[in-house]
Design an enzyme around this catalytic site. Structure first.
Site, PDB file in Angstrom:
ATOM      1  N   THR A 105       0.834  -1.200   0.000  1.00  0.00           N
ATOM      2  CA  THR A 105       0.000   0.000   0.000  1.00  0.00           C
ATOM      3  C   THR A 105       0.873   1.257   0.000  1.00  0.00           C
ATOM      4  O   THR A 105       0.574   2.226  -0.700  1.00  0.00           O
ATOM      5  CB  THR A 105      -0.948  -0.002   1.213  1.00  0.00           C
ATOM      6  OG1 THR A 105      -1.737  -1.192   1.173  1.00  0.00           O
ATOM      7  CG2 THR A 105      -1.849   1.217   1.218  1.00  0.00           C
TER       8      THR A 105
ATOM      9  N   GLU B 288       0.966   9.402  -6.104  1.00  0.00           N
ATOM     10  CA  GLU B 288       1.614  10.716  -6.059  1.00  0.00           C
ATOM     11  C   GLU B 288       2.403  10.983  -7.339  1.00  0.00           C
ATOM     12  O   GLU B 288       2.358  12.090  -7.892  1.00  0.00           O
ATOM     13  CB  GLU B 288       2.530  10.822  -4.840  1.00  0.00           C
ATOM     14  CG  GLU B 288       1.759  10.881  -3.536  1.00  0.00           C
ATOM     15  CD  GLU B 288       2.563  11.520  -2.435  1.00  0.00           C
ATOM     16  OE1 GLU B 288       2.633  12.766  -2.402  1.00  0.00           O
ATOM     17  OE2 GLU B 288       3.125  10.769  -1.626  1.00  0.00           O
TER      18      GLU B 288
ATOM     19  N   HIS C 111      -7.395   0.118  -0.773  1.00  0.00           N
ATOM     20  CA  HIS C 111      -6.508  -0.845  -1.432  1.00  0.00           C
ATOM     21  C   HIS C 111      -7.296  -2.140  -1.453  1.00  0.00           C
ATOM     22  O   HIS C 111      -7.332  -2.878  -0.477  1.00  0.00           O
ATOM     23  CB  HIS C 111      -5.178  -0.996  -0.699  1.00  0.00           C
ATOM     24  CG  HIS C 111      -4.155  -1.723  -1.509  1.00  0.00           C
ATOM     25  ND1 HIS C 111      -2.830  -1.756  -1.152  1.00  0.00           N
ATOM     26  CD2 HIS C 111      -4.244  -2.420  -2.664  1.00  0.00           C
ATOM     27  CE1 HIS C 111      -2.150  -2.458  -2.047  1.00  0.00           C
ATOM     28  NE2 HIS C 111      -3.001  -2.884  -2.972  1.00  0.00           N
TER      29      HIS C 111
END
Length: 168
Positions: free
Chosen positions: A46, A54, A80
């Site tokens: 994760t 990002e 996730h």
């Protein structure tokens, strides 16, 4: 002061990153000094997935920022939902949904060959790089940097906490 962004930075901007997951981006490699992480299955971690989100947002924004400006991730709200094993390709799609002053908000979806892996939102903030680095230098001057990681200490309620080294 010059505006941090070009007029082209507006909602609707999007980007896609295709990333083939290598073994060294799986959970056991995230923090190998942790026995708990080391014992986990080899699937995309994760923490690395957040980094990929990002990266995709930064790629979307880069052509629209003026020199000397960057963006920093300031909020992550991501699920996730499915494991992605090494060798599979994850496609991260981001769409800029709001520009509120220096705050930028993205909708995020990631998929691999088998399933939706992740969905949610990511917020970034526009920062003047020189000003940010000056603030960071001032903060760093007050910290004592040791070699290696700071070992977490358990609090009375059992929560692990890391302490910055003392400067006194």
């Amino acid at each position: 002061m010059e505006e941090p962004m070009e007029v082209s930075l507006k909602p609707g901007l999007s980007a896609v990153l295709k990333y083939q997951v290598p073994e060294n981006r799986t959970v056991p490699h995230l923090l190998p000094e942790s026995d708990q992480f080391a014992a986990m299955p080899s699937v995309l971690a994760t923490g690395y997935l957040v980094g990929l989100v990002e990266w995709t947002c930064m790629d979307a924004l880069a052509p629209h920022l003026r020199p000397g400006w960057r963006t920093l991730g300031v909020h992550v709200n991501l699920s996730h939902e499915a494991p992605t094993p090494p060798g599979c390709t994850v496609n991260i799609e981001v769409v800029l949904t709001a520009v509120e002053g220096r705050s930028l908000i993205f909708d995020v979806t990631a998929r691999d060959e088998a399933a939706v892996v992740c969905r949610g939102t990511h917020h970034r903030s526009l920062v003047d790089l020189d000003r940010f680095e000056s603030m960071l230098a001032a903060r760093t001057a007050h910290a004592t940097v040791g070699a290696g990681a700071v070992a977490p200490a358990a609090s009375p309620d059992g929560v692990a906490t890391a302490r910055c080294p003392s400067t006194s």
